[in-house]
Design an enzyme around this catalytic site. Sequence first.
Site, PDB file in Angstrom:
ATOM      1  N   PHE A  32      73.632  -6.195   8.810  1.00  0.00           N
ATOM      2  CA  PHE A  32      72.838  -6.893   7.790  1.00  0.00           C
ATOM      3  C   PHE A  32      73.819  -7.587   6.859  1.00  0.00           C
ATOM      4  CE2 PHE A  32      70.789  -6.671   3.546  1.00  0.00           C
ATOM      5  CZ  PHE A  32      69.513  -7.162   3.808  1.00  0.00           C
ATOM      6  N   SER A  78      80.777 -13.375  -4.411  1.00  0.00           N
ATOM      7  CA  SER A  78      80.253 -13.569  -5.769  1.00  0.00           C
ATOM      8  C   SER A  78      78.773 -13.216  -5.882  1.00  0.00           C
ATOM      9  CB  SER A  78      80.479 -15.013  -6.209  1.00  0.00           C
ATOM     10  OG  SER A  78      79.781 -15.856  -5.330  1.00  0.00           O
ATOM     11  N   GLU A  92      77.918 -11.173  -0.805  1.00  0.00           N
ATOM     12  CA  GLU A  92      79.021 -12.151  -0.720  1.00  0.00           C
ATOM     13  C   GLU A  92      80.019 -11.844  -1.827  1.00  0.00           C
ATOM     14  OE1 GLU A  92      77.555 -16.152  -0.747  1.00  0.00           O
ATOM     15  OE2 GLU A  92      76.244 -15.776   0.972  1.00  0.00           O
ATOM     16  N   ASN A 140      72.485   1.702  -8.664  1.00  0.00           N
ATOM     17  CA  ASN A 140      71.424   2.438  -9.369  1.00  0.00           C
ATOM     18  C   ASN A 140      71.056   1.824 -10.714  1.00  0.00           C
ATOM     19  OD1 ASN A 140      71.395   4.064  -7.176  1.00  0.00           O
ATOM     20  ND2 ASN A 140      71.956   5.958  -8.235  1.00  0.00           N
ATOM     21  N   SER A 197      74.974  -7.410  -6.664  1.00  0.00           N
ATOM     22  CA  SER A 197      73.634  -7.037  -7.139  1.00  0.00           C
ATOM     23  C   SER A 197      72.760  -8.273  -7.298  1.00  0.00           C
ATOM     24  CB  SER A 197      73.744  -6.344  -8.497  1.00  0.00           C
ATOM     25  OG  SER A 197      74.388  -5.113  -8.338  1.00  0.00           O
ATOM     26  N   GLN A 236      68.953  -3.702 -22.354  1.00  0.00           N
ATOM     27  CA  GLN A 236      69.132  -2.868 -21.163  1.00  0.00           C
ATOM     28  C   GLN A 236      69.183  -1.379 -21.471  1.00  0.00           C
ATOM     29  OE1 GLN A 236      72.440  -4.375 -18.881  1.00  0.00           O
ATOM     30  NE2 GLN A 236      71.260  -6.167 -18.258  1.00  0.00           N
ATOM     31  N   GLU A 262      73.101  -0.709  -1.231  1.00  0.00           N
ATOM     32  CA  GLU A 262      71.639  -0.899  -1.111  1.00  0.00           C
ATOM     33  C   GLU A 262      70.980  -0.973  -2.484  1.00  0.00           C
ATOM     34  OE1 GLU A 262      68.967   0.842   1.543  1.00  0.00           O
ATOM     35  OE2 GLU A 262      70.111   0.327   3.314  1.00  0.00           O
ATOM     36  N   GLY A 263      71.621  -1.632  -3.430  1.00  0.00           N
ATOM     37  CA  GLY A 263      71.098  -1.765  -4.790  1.00  0.00           C
ATOM     38  C   GLY A 263      71.757  -0.737  -5.693  1.00  0.00           C
TER      39      GLY A 263
END
Length: 645
Positions: free
Chosen positions: A204, A210, A208, A453, A213, A549, A450-451
């Site tokens: 998959f 740059s 890249e 946290n 996330s 945030q 995979e993202g």
Amino acid sequence: MFRSIATKLYSPRSDNIHLIKNMVIRTSSSSNAQPKTDNKKMEAKVDLDRLDKIKIPESHSFVQNLFAGRANTEFFLPYPQVLNNEEISFLDMIVDPVSKMWEDKWDELVKLEDTETVPEEVMQMMRDMGSFGIQVPVEYGGMGCNNTQYARLAEVAGRYDLGIGIVQGAHQSIGYKGLVLFGTPEQKAKYLPDLATGTKMAAFALTEPSAGSDASSIKTRAVLSEDGKHYILNGSKLYISNGGFADFFTVFAKTEIKNEKGEIKDKVTAFWVPRGPGLTNGPNMKKMGIKFSNTTEIWFDNVKIPVENIIGEVGEGFKVAMKILNNGRYGMICALSGTMQKAIEMASTYANTRTQFGNKLSSFTAIQEKIGRMTLAHFVTQSHAYMISGVIDKGMADFQLEAAVGKIVASDSAWHVCDEALQIFGGMGYIKETGIEKMLRDTRIFRIFEGANEILRLFIALTGLQYAGGHLREIQKAMKNPTANLGLIFMEASKRLKRTAGFDAPDMTEKIHPSLHPEAQILSKNIILFSSAVEHLLIKYNKQIVMEQMLLLRLANSVIDIYTMLILLSRVTLSLNKNIPSAEYESQLCKLFVSEANMRVNQNLSALRSPAILKNDELIRNIAVQIFENQGIGHQSPLHSNESS
Ligand code: MYA
């Protein structure tokens, strides 16, 4: 994410907010003076038919609905049980021999890790076991397992070696998942059989140099040829699992699309790219853990891709990527459940045999606390794992927030459990041979890939706020014509009034085992507290909430705890109703979690309004700004304090 969500977020106009507030106050004073039944009379008088014309966004997601103050438990209660007897027997038939094969290889794998290559004999063993095509339909040569069966097999894989788990997962959880989810019949027939047997391998390719996330900022570009028959792909991808040997890549690239207004815009498209001329990869990157997995850079130099190899629709690639990742995340949750189980077994066995100060480690309450918390973390993760696989099998489509919560919980828990296991082993845990330090290194990446946290926490909070904002926007629309929408406005106002008085808590006891009703009531209270906090943030910060945030993370942590409370109550209710042998012990775990999570939620949500904590937040940010300016710590060593005076 922040820009796009900011534009979509509800922007409450102050006049409307005042109107709602006034409605609450007016209804409040009248209802204080009147008996409760008068509310019912008023509800009957309003034209409820008009409510149909007001569209409140709908979702099956429990997490998403929490932001709008609703408890949608449709898919979550009772705890999903999707396997029939035949499917359970099929699983039992596979799990024992597969576990035995891996168990026999454990010591060897710990020693072989530094070769950074899965031994061919092990690859062949996995091909023979069907490990590369677990969910590929039988007609294409796969095992045809559903998500829950896959979850169980991933749990077994994660128990033995996460690096090898990644080789399997990068192949089927994300590598060719796009074909399974969005492939045309021709694509499936052409490619799936070889992928299912592991004769060909997939990867998959989204990240890249740059674009980590911030996945939509990719620069790899595909340009349609003049004859419209193929695309020419140029660019590069980074940290690609299986990149060194994959035969096929699911690649995401920017393509030019003409929109309805005739304007040319860049949009992401997903491509199925065979290894061939113009596609090269770098060497296997040296990593801290998951060493059996292969991670490389990939370059595309004028790679020709036939238009038939587009996955999904042109320009819809970002959503294809997100849906693949949503689907892939639960594989990770299940695998980590297996890892934690192994770590707890090893640590508790060691604590039972190791004597210090004349007593077994297991007799010390400091060690008991560790083992208790590790077990709770595993119980929580495993409950997430089979909840998410179960709800997907039951047909729920909008599970992206639940998958993100599960990924966060599983990866944070696995790190904690392996770290504590190492601590229990003491010096011995730090020695390679024991295998624990490898487990700790292997789990670390799961909080990042995979993202990451933090990004997933922000994604959960912002998606939820956007949903709640949509709900509020409908109220805002209704306010423009209050006479026509009296029903909705009245309902909203009375909901807020009841909430203020603490009467609006959803009844969570109905489907929960009676012995857990006190915990179900805690969950109800938390739901109300949470929705009130959401409204407070939307009203106070408006679109600027996107920039807050630290507050968003607290909101996300609260919703993670609240959803986990529901999952545990659901699972343990099932165990108690079925009177399974571990039901009472599970009940203790559930009670412990709810009690502690309740304290955390209260702390996190009250922090959102606490001037003292908000001031501390500002202090922390100011400190960080100074560090960034200095590019290092700003405080002088106490040894040099004389020099300044
Ligand atoms: S693979 C690389 C992993 N990379 C990532 O995970 C990237 C993380 N970034 C993102 O997810 C996104 O960029 C975020 C949003 C979330 C930050 N589901 O404007 P937007 C929709 C559905 O917010 P952005 C790896 O690590 C959204 O609603 N829809 O987007 C290898 C909106 O729609 P609309 C979603 O700011 C690991 C639109 O998209 C989602 O750019 C190997 C735009 O949204 C979603 N999630 O970013 C692991 N997100 O316009 C192998 C957004 O309609 C593991 N949207 O409102 C295997 C382990 C298992 C082993 C088992 C073996 C058996």
